[in-house]
Design an enzyme around this catalytic site. Structure first.
Site, PDB file in Angstrom:
ATOM      1  N   ASP A 181      -4.116   7.932   6.393  1.00 26.40           N
ATOM      2  CA  ASP A 181      -4.337   6.485   6.434  1.00 26.40           C
ATOM      3  C   ASP A 181      -4.036   5.946   5.042  1.00 26.40           C
ATOM      4  O   ASP A 181      -4.813   6.139   4.107  1.00 26.40           O
ATOM      5  CB  ASP A 181      -5.785   6.204   6.835  1.00 26.40           C
ATOM      6  CG  ASP A 181      -6.167   4.730   6.761  1.00 26.40           C
ATOM      7  OD1 ASP A 181      -5.342   3.912   6.301  1.00 26.40           O
ATOM      8  OD2 ASP A 181      -7.306   4.398   7.139  1.00 26.40           O
TER       9      ASP A 181
ATOM     10  N   GLN B 106      -4.932   1.579   2.016  1.00 26.52           N
ATOM     11  CA  GLN B 106      -5.384   1.171   0.685  1.00 26.52           C
ATOM     12  C   GLN B 106      -4.576   1.812  -0.442  1.00 26.52           C
ATOM     13  O   GLN B 106      -4.829   1.526  -1.620  1.00 26.52           O
ATOM     14  CB  GLN B 106      -6.869   1.528   0.514  1.00 26.52           C
ATOM     15  CG  GLN B 106      -7.792   0.821   1.478  1.00 26.52           C
ATOM     16  CD  GLN B 106      -7.815  -0.682   1.287  1.00 26.52           C
ATOM     17  OE1 GLN B 106      -7.518  -1.187   0.210  1.00 26.52           O
ATOM     18  NE2 GLN B 106      -8.165  -1.402   2.337  1.00 26.52           N
TER      19      GLN B 106
ATOM     20  N   HIS C   4     -12.230   4.934   7.234  1.00 23.69           N
ATOM     21  CA  HIS C   4     -12.410   3.634   7.879  1.00 23.69           C
ATOM     22  C   HIS C   4     -12.642   3.884   9.364  1.00 23.69           C
ATOM     23  O   HIS C   4     -12.179   4.882   9.919  1.00 23.69           O
ATOM     24  CB  HIS C   4     -11.139   2.804   7.661  1.00 23.69           C
ATOM     25  CG  HIS C   4     -11.208   1.385   8.104  1.00 23.69           C
ATOM     26  ND1 HIS C   4     -11.105   1.017   9.434  1.00 23.69           N
ATOM     27  CD2 HIS C   4     -11.343   0.225   7.406  1.00 23.69           C
ATOM     28  CE1 HIS C   4     -11.167  -0.296   9.526  1.00 23.69           C
ATOM     29  NE2 HIS C   4     -11.321  -0.809   8.318  1.00 23.69           N
TER      30      HIS C   4
ATOM     31  N   CYS D  23     -16.363  -1.658   7.373  1.00 27.10           N
ATOM     32  CA  CYS D  23     -15.869  -0.788   8.456  1.00 27.10           C
ATOM     33  C   CYS D  23     -15.870   0.671   8.018  1.00 27.10           C
ATOM     34  O   CYS D  23     -14.949   1.435   8.339  1.00 27.10           O
ATOM     35  CB  CYS D  23     -14.477  -1.215   8.913  1.00 27.10           C
ATOM     36  SG  CYS D  23     -14.447  -2.830   9.703  1.00 27.10           S
TER      37      CYS D  23
ATOM     38  N   LYS E 180      -1.903  -6.124   3.543  1.00 26.63           N
ATOM     39  CA  LYS E 180      -2.557  -5.643   2.325  1.00 26.63           C
ATOM     40  C   LYS E 180      -1.578  -5.465   1.173  1.00 26.63           C
ATOM     41  O   LYS E 180      -1.997  -5.165   0.050  1.00 26.63           O
ATOM     42  CB  LYS E 180      -3.292  -4.327   2.607  1.00 26.63           C
ATOM     43  CG  LYS E 180      -4.426  -4.455   3.619  1.00 26.63           C
ATOM     44  CD  LYS E 180      -5.147  -3.144   3.814  1.00 26.63           C
ATOM     45  CE  LYS E 180      -6.106  -3.200   5.007  1.00 26.63           C
ATOM     46  NZ  LYS E 180      -7.231  -4.120   4.795  1.00 26.63           N
TER      47      LYS E 180
END
Length: 419
Positions: free
Chosen positions: A213, A216, A136, A377, A239
């Protein structure tokens, strides 16, 4: 196996009582353009259950005050609830200590905190930072800013046509100048699940720290930072059924203690004079100013909610939805799935021949179906697959097979309009 058999088996094997779960989410009962809402934009932001909403209201109406700065009743209660939320997040990701959990505004701020606090202190001219094609922008741009400032270099791990990282190429990028690795756990654009544990082990064998990261990944699978052995792990509350404006940075305590603060201000200090400031202990050293107290408490309620359902059950249900959707969409002439990794989270990015993704999103919205369109993104991913953008359906544990059917029917209607 045909689609009907697949659907029947998925329904019978589901570990979740989805209809009762859906009753916890007031927004799922609304209509859009006189059609029932089909919300398939969970990778951008998931919805919030009543239990989290109620917790936010309770805090705002019964417990609200500033924290760490008062001896009165409300301040003490708010401080206690804020720190209870930190401990909930510690257990959610299995951090060793609660002081390794830093509240941020989200994944983006968490990554920037690491860039400023670690990168600006330890990355020097000529050093190299390894990122991947799947990142991202939030895990690309801060490192580019640092590289430009320091005279460092970004190295990039390529992916194959399925959207899987080429791990052999990753290993070849390491040399004596490699000083940092940033890798996404799950691609937001494709859903690819990266072998981060193996990548971390390879980097650590060469003395290189790794930031993951997890924006997700954390909403969809159990995360154990001790098992991963990562140095940093970041994710966002909105999220995973929590409020916006809140996120988490996990950092290994020994590294956090040596890092410089990202922001200066109140509560991140022990003492201040015009001659010298002494910084607070972690995690407070990285939490300058009044934090998003209500949002942090709401995030604590969100992880309670998810843990009550069970992350393994959530992952299994979402995998079944993804498989069913993939089987349906890939059989449609003129529709191409972008990202076909063997290991995927519940993200289905696709392109329809002759139709711009924005037109797809607009027409699906007329049917009450919410998907995300654009480059997500993740422009390097789009460049790799030679598409300007994709349409992305992303599933959560409260989605159903009927909603997948609605998506498929909607795509067919789009094709009819453009043929």
């Amino acid at each position: 196996m045909n689609a009907i058999q697949t659907a029947l088996e998925t329904r019978s094997s589901s570990l979740l009582d989805v209809e009762n779960i859906r009753a916890d989410f007031p927004i799922l009962g609304i209509t859009v353009n006189d059609k029932p809402l089909v919300y398939l934009d969970n990778a951008a932001s998931s919805q919030m259950p009543r239990q989290v909403i109620d917790r936010l209201v309770h805090y705002q109406t019964k417990q609200h005050a500033n924290i760490h700065r008062g001896v009165h009743y409300l301040s003490e209660v708010a401080t206690s609830e804020f720190e209870v939320a930190r401990r909930k997040l510690q257990h959610f990701i299995n951090a060793r200590e609660e002081r390794e959990v830093i509240f941020t505004s989200g994944t983006t701020e968490a990554i920037n905190l690491v860039m400023h606090g670690y990168g600006r202190k330890y990355i020097c001219a000529g050093d190299e930072i390894i990122l991947t094609t799947l990142e991202h922008h939030a895990n690309i741009v801060p490192w580019q800013m640092l590289a430009e400032e320091k005279g460092a270099r970004i190295r990039v791990v390529p992916v194959n046509d399925a959207g899987e990282l080429l791990v052999d190429e990753y290993e070849k990028l390491f040399n004596e100048r490699t000083k940092f690795v940033g890798v996404t756990h799950v691609s937001n654009a494709l859903g690819s699940i990266n072998p981060v544990k193996e990548m971390i082990a390879f980097a650590h064998a060469r003395g290189v720290p790794v930031l993951v990261d997890g924006a997700q990944a954390a909403p969809h699978t159990a995360v154990d930072v001790q098992d991963l052995d990562c140095d940093f792990y970041a994710f966002s509350g909105h999220k995973l059924c929590g409020p916006t404006g809140i996120g988490i940075l996990y950092g290994r305590a020994s590294i956090l203690e040596d890092m410089q603060p990202f922001k200066g201000g109140g509560d991140m200090i022990l003492s201040v004079t015009f001659e010298k400031t002494t910084y607070n202990t972690i995690p407070h050293k990285f939490e300058a100013g009044t934090p998003p107290i209500a949002a942090a408490i709401g995030l604590g309620a969100a992880v309670d909610y998810l843990s009550g359902i069970g992350m393994d059950a959530i992952a299994a249900h979402e995998h079944a939805l993804l498989k069913y959707a993939t089987d349906q969409v890939q059989s449609m002439p003129g529709v191409r799935i972008i990202g076909t990794a063997g290991q995927k989270a519940a993200v289905l990015s696709f392109a329809v021949n002759g139709v711009h993704p924005h037109d797809i999103g607009t027409l699906l919205n007329q049917e009450g179906i919410a998907v995300r369109t654009g480059h997500h993104c993740a422009q390097p991913v789009m460049q790799r697959f030679k598409v300007p953008a994709t349409s992305r359906a992303s599933f959560a544990f409260y989605n159903t097979l009927d909603e997948v059917d609605a998506l498929v029917a909607g795509i067919r209607n789009v094709q009819k309009i453009f043929t």
